[in-house]
Design a protein around this motif. Sequence first.
Motif, short mmCIF file in Angstrom:
data_model
loop_
_atom_site.label_atom_id
_atom_site.label_comp_id
_atom_site.label_asym_id
_atom_site.label_seq_id
_atom_site.Cartn_x
_atom_site.Cartn_y
_atom_site.Cartn_z
N THR A 32 -8.75 -2.61 -1.93
CA THR A 32 -7.46 -2.02 -1.58
C THR A 32 -7.17 -2.26 -0.10
OG1 THR A 32 -7.72 -0.31 -3.27
CG2 THR A 32 -6.23 0.21 -1.45
N SER A 34 -4.27 -4.08 3.04
CA SER A 34 -3.39 -5.22 3.29
C SER A 34 -4.12 -6.55 3.10
CB SER A 34 -2.80 -5.13 4.71
OG SER A 34 -3.84 -5.05 5.66
N THR A 35 -5.41 -6.63 3.48
CA THR A 35 -6.13 -7.90 3.28
C THR A 35 -6.35 -8.12 1.78
OG1 THR A 35 -7.28 -7.29 5.32
CG2 THR A 35 -8.04 -9.27 4.20
N ASP A 85 -13.13 -7.07 -1.10
CA ASP A 85 -12.43 -5.96 -0.45
C ASP A 85 -12.45 -6.15 1.07
OD1 ASP A 85 -11.09 -3.57 -0.08
OD2 ASP A 85 -12.65 -2.29 -0.94
N GLY A 86 -11.54 -5.48 1.74
CA GLY A 86 -11.51 -5.48 3.19
C GLY A 86 -12.38 -4.36 3.76
N ASP A 88 -12.50 -1.52 7.47
CA ASP A 88 -11.92 -1.12 8.76
C ASP A 88 -12.81 -1.55 9.90
OD1 ASP A 88 -9.58 0.25 7.69
OD2 ASP A 88 -11.08 1.53 6.76
N LYS A 98 -15.11 2.07 5.79
CA LYS A 98 -13.93 1.81 4.96
C LYS A 98 -13.19 3.11 4.66
CE LYS A 98 -14.36 -0.77 1.36
NZ LYS A 98 -12.98 -1.22 1.62
N GLY A 99 -12.02 2.97 4.05
CA GLY A 99 -11.27 4.14 3.63
C GLY A 99 -10.01 4.38 4.42
N GLY A 100 -9.66 3.42 5.29
CA GLY A 100 -8.40 3.55 6.02
C GLY A 100 -7.21 3.70 5.08
N GLY A 101 -7.32 3.11 3.89
CA GLY A 101 -6.25 3.24 2.90
C GLY A 101 -6.48 4.41 1.95
N GLY A 102 -7.57 5.12 2.15
CA GLY A 102 -7.83 6.33 1.35
C GLY A 102 -8.41 6.07 -0.02
N ALA A 103 -8.83 4.83 -0.29
CA ALA A 103 -9.31 4.50 -1.64
C ALA A 103 -10.83 4.43 -1.71
CB ALA A 103 -8.70 3.16 -2.08
N GLU A 107 -13.38 2.57 -4.46
CA GLU A 107 -13.95 1.32 -3.92
C GLU A 107 -15.48 1.36 -4.03
OE1 GLU A 107 -10.51 0.21 -0.62
OE2 GLU A 107 -12.23 1.37 0.01
N LYS A 125 -12.19 -6.65 13.06
CA LYS A 125 -13.01 -5.66 12.35
C LYS A 125 -14.51 -5.80 12.63
CE LYS A 125 -9.22 -4.61 9.98
NZ LYS A 125 -9.12 -4.71 8.56
C1 5RP Z 1 -8.91 1.07 1.90
C2 5RP Z 1 -9.92 0.30 2.66
C3 5RP Z 1 -9.49 -1.01 3.23
O1 5RP Z 1 -10.35 -2.01 2.78
C4 5RP Z 1 -9.52 -0.94 4.72
O2 5RP Z 1 -8.75 0.16 5.15
C5 5RP Z 1 -9.01 -2.23 5.36
O3 5RP Z 1 -7.65 -2.35 5.11
P1 5RP Z 1 -6.77 -3.53 5.71
O4 5RP Z 1 -7.18 -4.77 4.99
O5 5RP Z 1 -5.35 -3.10 5.42
O6 5RP Z 1 -7.04 -3.60 7.19
O7 5RP Z 1 -11.05 0.67 2.83
O8 5RP Z 1 -9.41 2.31 1.49
#
Ligand code: 5RP
Length: 226
Positions: A32, A34-35, A85-86, A88, A98-103, A107, A125
Amino acid sequence: MNQDQLKQAVARAACEYVAVKAPTGAIIGVGTGSTANFFIDELAAIKHRLDGAVASSEATKRRLEGHGIRVLDLNDVDALPVYVDGADEIDHGLAMLKGGGGALTREKIVAAMAEIFVCVCDQSKWVQTLGKFPLPLEVIPMARAQVTRALLQLGGQPRLREGFITDNGNLILDVHGLTISDPVALENRLDHIVGIVSNGLFARRGADVLLLADADGVKTISRPVT
Ligand code: 5RP
């Protein structure tokens, strides 16, 4: 290259990686953010080679389905050769925050089943020590104050992510001010605090491979043998 161009480059490299590592007809895990979104857009070009994907969030599920990629329930899948996955932040041992997107919870669940965790990042990162980015915790709502007190005792400053509810109906506390010198030890410690559903440290099960984009291109970094 700007950050979006770096994300796009690494997403393309991840798609090439999947094309090589995942057998035809495989089901892969998809993260989850943007990446991960750039990766999903690239994945559309090789969707005929896959049987489908498991999504780590409702947003990822919608994006995959928008490209006509079949999304399966994790309970109906026996094997995931690859999870992409991406992160933070990612350190040199390939432990991630991780978890900037709250998932983070979904994940972690999907990642736990994958044979190879491929982390896709731009150079911003890549860090020596995790913790500059606030550490997300998914917390059961009735435990918010209790978990806040526990984190203050650990030296962090937890802040409620205002107006945000996870796909599982819970809250996110973002913990500022932690210097995470031993990510596995902190992940274990947080796993034992009642009321925390999961924490954003992916250290016990870190990435196996990091695809890292910078201005010179995409580097492949494997987890060091310990
Ligand atoms: C979401 C995440 C993302 O992988 C993380 O926040 C990186 O996001 P982005 O690719 O937008 O920088 O852990 O829960």
